[in-house]
Scaffold this active site. Structure first.
Site, PDB file in Angstrom:
ATOM      1  N   HIS A 187      59.081  62.764 101.436  1.00 24.22           N
ATOM      2  CA  HIS A 187      58.866  64.122 100.951  1.00 24.22           C
ATOM      3  C   HIS A 187      57.625  64.798 101.515  1.00 24.22           C
ATOM      4  CE1 HIS A 187      62.115  63.127  98.307  1.00 24.22           C
ATOM      5  NE2 HIS A 187      62.016  64.238  97.622  1.00 24.22           N
TER       6      HIS A 187
ATOM      7  N   ARG B 148      56.539  77.472  72.963  1.00 28.47           N
ATOM      8  CA  ARG B 148      55.920  76.163  73.174  1.00 28.47           C
ATOM      9  C   ARG B 148      56.945  75.026  73.266  1.00 28.47           C
ATOM     10  NH1 ARG B 148      52.263  78.672  69.590  1.00 28.47           N
ATOM     11  NH2 ARG B 148      50.251  79.108  70.580  1.00 28.47           N
TER      12      ARG B 148
ATOM     13  N   GLU C  37      53.632  60.587  86.419  1.00 24.45           N
ATOM     14  CA  GLU C  37      53.100  60.278  87.754  1.00 24.45           C
ATOM     15  C   GLU C  37      51.578  60.107  87.722  1.00 24.45           C
ATOM     16  OE1 GLU C  37      53.648  61.996  92.284  1.00 24.45           O
ATOM     17  OE2 GLU C  37      55.180  62.460  90.783  1.00 24.45           O
TER      18      GLU C  37
ATOM     19  N   GLU D  50      69.041  61.983  99.085  1.00 24.34           N
ATOM     20  CA  GLU D  50      68.290  61.422  97.962  1.00 24.34           C
ATOM     21  C   GLU D  50      68.900  60.112  97.474  1.00 24.34           C
ATOM     22  OE1 GLU D  50      65.475  62.311  96.687  1.00 24.34           O
ATOM     23  OE2 GLU D  50      65.125  64.344  97.396  1.00 24.34           O
TER      24      GLU D  50
ATOM     25  N   HIS E 263      58.616  68.261 102.748  1.00 29.09           N
ATOM     26  CA  HIS E 263      58.088  69.497 102.170  1.00 29.09           C
ATOM     27  C   HIS E 263      57.340  70.320 103.209  1.00 29.09           C
ATOM     28  CE1 HIS E 263      58.186  68.102  97.674  1.00 29.09           C
ATOM     29  NE2 HIS E 263      59.365  68.469  98.132  1.00 29.09           N
TER      30      HIS E 263
ATOM     31  N   ASN F  54      58.706  59.902  96.150  1.00 27.05           N
ATOM     32  CA  ASN F  54      58.404  60.907  97.167  1.00 27.05           C
ATOM     33  C   ASN F  54      58.551  60.370  98.589  1.00 27.05           C
ATOM     34  OD1 ASN F  54      57.663  63.082  95.375  1.00 27.05           O
ATOM     35  ND2 ASN F  54      55.804  61.921  94.907  1.00 27.05           N
TER      36      ASN F  54
ATOM     37  N   LYS G  54      60.724  66.772  85.621  1.00 26.92           N
ATOM     38  CA  LYS G  54      59.872  67.672  86.396  1.00 26.92           C
ATOM     39  C   LYS G  54      60.511  69.046  86.452  1.00 26.92           C
ATOM     40  CE  LYS G  54      57.319  64.642  89.549  1.00 26.92           C
ATOM     41  NZ  LYS G  54      57.050  64.328  90.976  1.00 26.92           N
TER      42      LYS G  54
ATOM     43  N   HIS H  94      66.676  71.206 101.242  1.00 30.02           N
ATOM     44  CA  HIS H  94      65.721  70.172 100.822  1.00 30.02           C
ATOM     45  C   HIS H  94      66.178  68.787 101.262  1.00 30.02           C
ATOM     46  CE1 HIS H  94      62.845  67.955  98.408  1.00 30.02           C
ATOM     47  NE2 HIS H  94      63.853  67.314  97.824  1.00 30.02           N
TER      48      HIS H  94
ATOM     49  N   ARG I 190      55.714  56.410  89.878  1.00 26.81           N
ATOM     50  CA  ARG I 190      56.655  57.491  90.129  1.00 26.81           C
ATOM     51  C   ARG I 190      56.462  58.120  91.504  1.00 26.81           C
ATOM     52  NH1 ARG I 190      58.718  62.019  85.776  1.00 26.81           N
ATOM     53  NH2 ARG I 190      60.072  63.136  87.221  1.00 26.81           N
TER      54      ARG I 190
ATOM     55  N   LYS J  46      66.014  55.837  89.318  1.00 31.76           N
ATOM     56  CA  LYS J  46      64.989  56.829  88.994  1.00 31.76           C
ATOM     57  C   LYS J  46      64.578  56.724  87.531  1.00 31.76           C
ATOM     58  CE  LYS J  46      63.636  61.639  89.477  1.00 31.76           C
ATOM     59  NZ  LYS J  46      63.951  62.975  90.017  1.00 31.76           N
TER      60      LYS J  46
END
Length: 566
Positions: A446, A316, A432, A380, A450, A443, A338, A464, A439, A422
């Site tokens: 993106h 956990r 987010e 980025e 993506h 993107n 993330k 990416h 947040r 960031k």
């Protein structure tokens, strides 16, 4: 053996203190290490070389107290001595710049270390046991050596103190050489040293630091020892990175008293699978990790996402550290918490928000990257300026080529600005959850990127950062088509991306794309809300916003204009 050598030089040989690096403008140099390491002898010569005053803390204590160090230990005990020592060091470091040699136990005091961090550049003079024994032989003024066998006492002190000494800013190994030779090495190191940059990530439930600079992997044990609950860690990395940086990291950890284990996965996006995630957890459990055992991700975004999600799920939640080794991961995936893995339906669709205890972005690792990987990470960085910092975007237009060409100072600045931006966004919207902006602004580009990645297949065919670069131009095209910004901006952005060697248009990928397939990938993207396509658009450079009312037919029209087939 460390000998006095030629201790006389013309004053003309000394560097003037006003020529010292900018980061030493208000900082003293503080020497730490075991007795016999050479702090006093080398410190005097170093001070003469740098044009500074040398002070020995023990001598200053004796002058201030009227007792020798041995007498203070004998009459009042070590706690009383440490209290006097702490106050004397604070007073000295609040004054003009000096070279200060501290007693062997001074750096062990947490309050003293805090003072030294705030006012000094600390240098650990590391010496081997045989060398130390030769240097302290016959010295009767060392109170800690008078209670037994010097070899055993020194060995015990080294085991106790070396993990703390490893927190020093610089480590210099003592050798069999003259004082002049060692002081010369130390002066060169001081002059060449670039201090690490720090970016705080402030969150509601606490926070952490992103440290950016050179030789951080070597210093990892000292840096992490203060933020981890246990000096035990399992390093997760891939085969490529392991060959480049794993042993350096393990050595740095072990120097600071860490016991370590390793887990090595295959490089590349395919490793972010459910099967590999389960395998990493099994291997962690096989190594009998405890709730306080840290997981350290050493590698790019793939390793960081995979190891972070495994750390989040095992028992956990295990303490987690990011040591990103690519430009892309240093400015993006390692910051913000993330973590996740891919499925056949899309990228990062399974995962968790799980914040690290620290991020160590070692800029030395960037020199081992292929140029293509370096350029992909730069996308980025550009994105940061396009979202919310027009001045930084202009800086990118002027300095981007230097960043991707390996200029270490420009790289550090770019990473710092991108991480700070960031960090601010993440601190305001960690999970987010804001319905607009927040947040989700990160993107930008993106949704298109993506979709391209999913269509090409995650891997070397399209990195990416390359997909994001193409997506940035498309996002500004879409913004212009919807009347939000000038149609001149997308061409300007593409010219900059072209100038650093990034693909800027779908046509540059030399393959056919289906509008239907790309829109299908967008509809399966995790940013979908209420069945509507969700985009980050812009009213200008540095003026991004989120939108949920983009007509699908406008997206289809844009993709057709970009050369995609119906």
């Amino acid at each position: 053996m460390l000998t006095s050598g030629l201790m006389t030089r013309n004053n003309d040989d000394a560097l003037k203190s006003d020529t010292l690096p900018r980061h030493l403008a208000d900082r003293s140099i503080v020497l730490v290490g075991i007795m016999g390491a050479g702090k006093t002898a080398v410190g005097k010569r170093l001070a003469a070389t740098l044009g500074l005053t040398f002070i020995d803390a023990d001598q200053e204590i004796e002058t201030a107290s009227g007792y020798t160090v041995s007498e203070i230990f004998e009459r009042f005990g070590e706690p009383a001595f440490r209290d006097v020592e702490r106050r004397v060091i604070r007073r000295l470091l609040e004054g003009p710049r000096i070279v200060l040699a501290t007693g062997g136990g001074a750096f062990m005091d947490s309050e003293t270390r805090t003072v030294i961090r705030g006012k000094g550049l600390s240098i650990w003079i590391r010496a081997t046991l045989p060398l130390l024994l030769r240097r302290v032989a016959g010295r009767t003024h060392r109170p800690l050596l008078m209670s037994g066998d010097p070899g055993q006492i020194l060995q015990g002190l080294m085991k106790l103190r070396h993990p703390i000494y490893a927190e020093a800013d610089i480590v210099i190994d003592s050798r069999d050489e003259t004082v002049d030779a060692m002081a010369g090495r130390m002066a060169e190191t001081v002059m060449d040293h670039l201090p690490a940059l720090s970016v705080p990530v402030e969150l509601a439930a606490g926070g952490y630091e992103v440290i950016i600079g050179s030789s951080l992997i070597t210093r990892a044990g000292g840096l992490l020892g203060a933020v981890l609950p246990q000096r035990r860690a399992v390093v997760v990395t891939d085969k490529t990175v392991a060959g480049l940086h794993l042993q350096t990291l393990l050595t740095g950890l072990e120097t600071a008293g860490f016991t370590t284990g390793t887990i090595i996965v295959e490089p590349g996006e395919p490793s972010k699978s459910v099967e590999n995630w389960a395998s990493v957890i099994d291997q962690l459990l096989d190594q009998a990790v405890e709730r306080r055992t840290a997981v350290i991700a050493l590698g790019g975004g793939v390793v960081g996402d995979l190891a972070g999600f495994a750390a989040a799920a095992t028992m956990r939640g295990l303490p987690f550290v990011q040591v990103p080794t690519t430009l892309l991961s240093q400015v993006d995936s390692s910051v913000g918490g993330k973590t996740g893995i891919n499925t056949r339906q899309g990228k990062n669709l399974i995962g968790a928000f799980y914040q690290p205890r620290m991020v160590l972005a070692d800029t030395d690792t960037l020199s081992t990257l292929p140029p293509r990987e370096l350029r992909a990470g730069y996308a980025e960085i550009v994105k940061t300026g396009l979202i919310g910092d027009a001045a930084f975007y202009e800086w990118c237009e002027q300095n981007g080529l230097g960043v991707v060409s390996g200029n270490r100072a420009l790289q550090a600045k770019a990473i710092q600005v991108a991480c700070a931006f960031k960090a601010g966004v993440v601190g305001d919207d960690e999970r987010e959850e804001k319905p607009n902006d927040g947040r989700a602004l990160l993107n930008l580009g993106h949704t298109f990127g993506h979709a391209l990645e999913a269509e090409v297949g995650y891997g070397a065919g399209l990195l990416h950062g390359e997909a994001v670069a193409i997506g940035l131009g498309l996002a500004f095209d879409l913004s212009a088509k919807l009347g939000h910004c000038s149609p001149d901006l997308a061409p300007r952005i593409r010219r900059h991306l072209d100038s650093v060697g990034l693909p800027s248009e779908i046509a540059m990928l030399n393959r056919r794309f289906s509008v239907e397939h790309l829109v299908g990938h967008m509809r399966r993207d995790k940013k979908m809300r209420d069945g509507a396509l969700h985009f980050v658009l812009a009213r200008g450079i540095g003026r991004a916003f989120t939108s949920r009312d983009v007509p699908p037919e406008t997206v289809v029209e844009l993709l057709r204009e970009a050369g995609c087939e119906a």
